[in-house]
Design a protein around this motif. Structure first.
Motif, PDB file in Angstrom:
ATOM      1  N   ALA A  55       0.834  -1.212   0.000  1.00 50.20           N
ATOM      2  CA  ALA A  55       0.000   0.000   0.000  1.00 50.20           C
ATOM      3  C   ALA A  55       0.861   1.252   0.000  1.00 50.20           C
ATOM      4  O   ALA A  55       1.883   1.320   0.674  1.00 50.20           O
ATOM      5  CB  ALA A  55      -0.919   0.001   1.214  1.00 50.20           C
ATOM      6  N   LYS A  56       0.438   2.242  -0.767  1.00 46.52           N
ATOM      7  CA  LYS A  56       1.113   3.535  -0.808  1.00 46.52           C
ATOM      8  C   LYS A  56       0.302   4.601  -0.082  1.00 46.52           C
ATOM      9  O   LYS A  56       0.792   5.685   0.182  1.00 46.52           O
ATOM     10  CB  LYS A  56       1.337   3.951  -2.257  1.00 46.52           C
ATOM     11  CG  LYS A  56       2.277   3.025  -3.001  1.00 46.52           C
ATOM     12  CD  LYS A  56       2.455   3.433  -4.425  1.00 46.52           C
ATOM     13  CE  LYS A  56       3.434   2.462  -5.087  1.00 46.52           C
ATOM     14  NZ  LYS A  56       3.117   2.220  -6.470  1.00 46.52           N
ATOM     15  N   VAL A  57      -0.954   4.291   0.211  1.00 42.63           N
ATOM     16  CA  VAL A  57      -1.864   5.224   0.868  1.00 42.63           C
ATOM     17  C   VAL A  57      -2.089   4.757   2.305  1.00 42.63           C
ATOM     18  O   VAL A  57      -2.425   3.590   2.537  1.00 42.63           O
ATOM     19  CB  VAL A  57      -3.210   5.278   0.102  1.00 42.63           C
ATOM     20  CG1 VAL A  57      -4.249   6.069   0.863  1.00 42.63           C
ATOM     21  CG2 VAL A  57      -2.999   5.849  -1.293  1.00 42.63           C
ATOM     22  N   ALA A  58      -1.891   5.658   3.247  1.00 43.98           N
ATOM     23  CA  ALA A  58      -2.114   5.347   4.664  1.00 43.98           C
ATOM     24  C   ALA A  58      -3.613   5.265   4.952  1.00 43.98           C
ATOM     25  O   ALA A  58      -4.436   5.837   4.236  1.00 43.98           O
ATOM     26  CB  ALA A  58      -1.486   6.426   5.535  1.00 43.98           C
ATOM     27  N   GLN A  59      -3.952   4.555   6.011  1.00 40.49           N
ATOM     28  CA  GLN A  59      -5.355   4.387   6.396  1.00 40.49           C
ATOM     29  C   GLN A  59      -6.043   5.742   6.570  1.00 40.49           C
ATOM     30  O   GLN A  59      -7.169   5.929   6.104  1.00 40.49           O
ATOM     31  CB  GLN A  59      -5.460   3.579   7.692  1.00 40.49           C
ATOM     32  CG  GLN A  59      -6.895   3.377   8.140  1.00 40.49           C
ATOM     33  CD  GLN A  59      -7.003   2.496   9.376  1.00 40.49           C
ATOM     34  OE1 GLN A  59      -6.108   1.723   9.677  1.00 40.49           O
ATOM     35  NE2 GLN A  59      -8.101   2.616  10.078  1.00 40.49           N
ATOM     36  N   GLN A  60      -5.383   6.681   7.210  1.00 46.69           N
ATOM     37  CA  GLN A  60      -5.976   8.001   7.461  1.00 46.69           C
ATOM     38  C   GLN A  60      -6.326   8.703   6.144  1.00 46.69           C
ATOM     39  O   GLN A  60      -7.391   9.313   6.017  1.00 46.69           O
ATOM     40  CB  GLN A  60      -5.013   8.851   8.280  1.00 46.69           C
ATOM     41  CG  GLN A  60      -5.577  10.194   8.671  1.00 46.69           C
ATOM     42  CD  GLN A  60      -4.612  10.988   9.543  1.00 46.69           C
ATOM     43  OE1 GLN A  60      -3.449  10.619   9.718  1.00 46.69           O
ATOM     44  NE2 GLN A  60      -5.085  12.078  10.091  1.00 46.69           N
ATOM     45  N   GLU A  61      -5.463   8.608   5.152  1.00 48.33           N
ATOM     46  CA  GLU A  61      -5.722   9.231   3.854  1.00 48.33           C
ATOM     47  C   GLU A  61      -6.875   8.534   3.134  1.00 48.33           C
ATOM     48  O   GLU A  61      -7.713   9.184   2.509  1.00 48.33           O
ATOM     49  CB  GLU A  61      -4.459   9.199   2.996  1.00 48.33           C
ATOM     50  CG  GLU A  61      -4.573   9.988   1.723  1.00 48.33           C
ATOM     51  CD  GLU A  61      -3.292   9.980   0.884  1.00 48.33           C
ATOM     52  OE1 GLU A  61      -3.336  10.513  -0.229  1.00 48.33           O
ATOM     53  OE2 GLU A  61      -2.266   9.443   1.334  1.00 48.33           O
ATOM     54  N   ALA A  62      -6.938   7.204   3.238  1.00 44.44           N
ATOM     55  CA  ALA A  62      -8.038   6.457   2.622  1.00 44.44           C
ATOM     56  C   ALA A  62      -9.367   6.807   3.280  1.00 44.44           C
ATOM     57  O   ALA A  62     -10.383   6.979   2.597  1.00 44.44           O
ATOM     58  CB  ALA A  62      -7.773   4.952   2.724  1.00 44.44           C
TER      59      ALA A  62
END
Length: 128
Positions: A55-62
């Motif tokens: 994954a390149k996107v953190a949970q917070q950003e998603a």
């Protein structure tokens, strides 16, 4: 490098807010299932730990992308394999129920939304 990352984050936020506005006005209609994403998983990758490595996107950003597209409260978030593609599955509780929002784990783009059945959430609550 830091300035480029900040600019990209700001651009992502503006795009997500624009998506939310378009969704609220009915201009965007998301499919109910993921057809593809920017990250195709290699064979044999099955655990959350392995998903996190790709994954390149953190949970917070998603979660922010999901909430920009659909107002509500995040009740669950996890990385998932959708037909070989890596996505964040974000469950958003809102006035009319719960919707699962699929967010690309590579670029935070909302890919799909599907209303969850009440039975699905009752079953999940029983398993906890």
């Amino acid at each position: 490098m830091k300035r480029s990352t900040q600019a990209l984050t700001a651009l992502s936020l503006v795009a997500a807010l624009g998506t939310g506005t378009a969704l609220a006005t009915g201009a965007i209609d998301f499919p109910d299932e993921v057809k593809s994403s920017s990250i195709k998983l290699p064979r044999g990758v099955e655990s959350q730990a392995e998903f996190a490595k790709h994954a390149k996107v953190a949970q917070q950003e998603a979660e922010a992308a999901a909430l920009a597209a659909l107002s509500g409260e995040v009740v669950k978030a996890k990385l998932d394999d959708e037909d070989g593609y890596l996505v964040w599955q974000i469950d958003v509780k809102h006035a009319t129920g719960v919707t699962e929002v699929a967010v690309d784990a590579g670029n935070a783009k909302v890919l799909a939304m599907e209303a969850e059945d009440d039975d699905d959430h009752e079953d999940r609550n029983e398993r906890r």
